[in-house]
Scaffold this motif. Structure first.
Motif, PDB file in Angstrom:
ATOM      1  N   LYS A  43       6.674   2.498 -17.485  1.00 21.22           N
ATOM      2  CA  LYS A  43       7.985   1.856 -17.584  1.00 21.22           C
ATOM      3  C   LYS A  43       8.158   0.827 -16.464  1.00 21.22           C
ATOM      4  O   LYS A  43       8.854   1.083 -15.480  1.00 21.22           O
ATOM      5  CB  LYS A  43       9.097   2.900 -17.519  1.00 21.22           C
ATOM      6  N   GLN A  45       9.922  -1.825 -16.252  1.00 22.75           N
ATOM      7  CA  GLN A  45      11.301  -2.279 -16.039  1.00 22.75           C
ATOM      8  C   GLN A  45      12.053  -1.368 -15.075  1.00 22.75           C
ATOM      9  O   GLN A  45      12.969  -1.809 -14.388  1.00 22.75           O
ATOM     10  CB  GLN A  45      12.041  -2.389 -17.374  1.00 22.75           C
ATOM     11  N   LYS A  46      11.683  -0.104 -15.002  1.00 18.31           N
ATOM     12  CA  LYS A  46      12.326   0.837 -14.086  1.00 18.31           C
ATOM     13  C   LYS A  46      12.194   0.357 -12.642  1.00 18.31           C
ATOM     14  O   LYS A  46      13.156   0.401 -11.870  1.00 18.31           O
ATOM     15  CB  LYS A  46      11.694   2.222 -14.249  1.00 18.31           C
ATOM     16  N   ILE A  48      11.621  -2.760 -11.633  1.00 14.03           N
ATOM     17  CA  ILE A  48      12.359  -4.011 -11.480  1.00 14.03           C
ATOM     18  C   ILE A  48      13.854  -3.726 -11.330  1.00 14.03           C
ATOM     19  O   ILE A  48      14.521  -4.260 -10.447  1.00 14.03           O
ATOM     20  CB  ILE A  48      12.087  -4.959 -12.669  1.00 14.03           C
ATOM     21  N   GLN A  49      14.383  -2.862 -12.186  1.00 12.44           N
ATOM     22  CA  GLN A  49      15.811  -2.552 -12.170  1.00 12.44           C
ATOM     23  C   GLN A  49      16.247  -1.837 -10.898  1.00 12.44           C
ATOM     24  O   GLN A  49      17.399  -1.960 -10.488  1.00 12.44           O
ATOM     25  CB  GLN A  49      16.179  -1.715 -13.396  1.00 12.44           C
ATOM     26  N   ARG A  56      13.469  -8.143  -6.232  1.00 13.05           N
ATOM     27  CA  ARG A  56      13.565  -8.050  -7.695  1.00 13.05           C
ATOM     28  C   ARG A  56      12.958  -9.280  -8.362  1.00 13.05           C
ATOM     29  O   ARG A  56      12.240  -9.171  -9.356  1.00 13.05           O
ATOM     30  CB  ARG A  56      15.023  -7.889  -8.109  1.00 13.05           C
ATOM     31  N   LYS A  60       9.766  -9.352 -10.914  1.00 14.21           N
ATOM     32  CA  LYS A  60       9.861 -10.005 -12.234  1.00 14.21           C
ATOM     33  C   LYS A  60       8.735 -11.020 -12.410  1.00 14.21           C
ATOM     34  O   LYS A  60       8.122 -11.104 -13.473  1.00 14.21           O
ATOM     35  CB  LYS A  60      11.214 -10.713 -12.401  1.00 14.21           C
ATOM     36  N   ASN A  63       5.504  -9.212 -12.952  1.00 17.78           N
ATOM     37  CA  ASN A  63       5.470  -8.635 -14.291  1.00 17.78           C
ATOM     38  C   ASN A  63       5.163  -9.703 -15.340  1.00 17.78           C
ATOM     39  O   ASN A  63       4.407  -9.453 -16.277  1.00 17.78           O
ATOM     40  CB  ASN A  63       6.794  -7.939 -14.605  1.00 17.78           C
ATOM     41  N   LYS A  64       5.700 -10.884 -15.144  1.00 18.73           N
ATOM     42  CA  LYS A  64       5.449 -11.971 -16.090  1.00 18.73           C
ATOM     43  C   LYS A  64       4.010 -12.480 -15.990  1.00 18.73           C
ATOM     44  O   LYS A  64       3.340 -12.676 -17.002  1.00 18.73           O
ATOM     45  CB  LYS A  64       6.428 -13.113 -15.850  1.00 18.73           C
ATOM     46  N   THR A  68       2.490  -6.503 -15.002  1.00 18.47           N
ATOM     47  CA  THR A  68       2.935  -5.340 -14.237  1.00 18.47           C
ATOM     48  C   THR A  68       3.664  -5.835 -12.988  1.00 18.47           C
ATOM     49  O   THR A  68       3.258  -6.833 -12.392  1.00 18.47           O
ATOM     50  CB  THR A  68       1.771  -4.421 -13.827  1.00 18.47           C
ATOM     51  N   PRO A  69       4.751  -5.158 -12.603  1.00 18.54           N
ATOM     52  CA  PRO A  69       5.440  -5.578 -11.382  1.00 18.54           C
ATOM     53  C   PRO A  69       4.753  -5.078 -10.110  1.00 18.54           C
ATOM     54  O   PRO A  69       5.003  -5.594  -9.032  1.00 18.54           O
ATOM     55  CB  PRO A  69       6.829  -4.946 -11.524  1.00 18.54           C
TER      56      PRO A  69
END
Length: 101
Positions: A43, A45-46, A48-49, A56, A60, A63-64, A68-69
């Motif tokens: 996950k 996004q977890k 990142i959030q 942050r 992002k 991840n892009k 993966t972040p």
């Protein structure tokens, strides 16, 4: 399952990642610059959030560009990259994730 990994370097500093959340490791070599260990998780996004501000934004962007972040740059390490990779591969194999280089 063991203790989670705590990332203490770079934009991922302060994140705890449970071994069973990791799905894959990849070594990313840039043409010029450090080698990165990319940490793929179930996950993304977890992570990142749960971050704010510039951290942050960096997650992002990671991840892009890398899908993966989470990553660790070799120039931030206080141990050898080989030692880190060996330890992480062992922990991940023990908890059922896959490692690819």
């Amino acid at each position: 399952m063991g203790n989670p990994i705590k990332i203490n370097v770079g934009p991922n500093k302060g994140h705890f990642v449970n071994w069973n959340e990791i799905t894959e490791l990849k070594i990313h070599n840039q043409l010029q610059g450090p080698v990165f260990l990319l940490i793929f998780v179930k996950k993304p996004q977890k992570f990142i959030q749960n971050s704010t501000g510039i951290k942050r934004l960096q997650l992002k962007m990671n991840n892009k560009s890398h899908k993966t972040p989470l990553s660790i740059a070799t120039d931030w390490l206080e141990c050898s990259f080989e030692d880190l990779l060996e330890i992480m591969e062992g922990k991940i194999m023990k908890n059922g994730a896959q490692q690819k280089t």
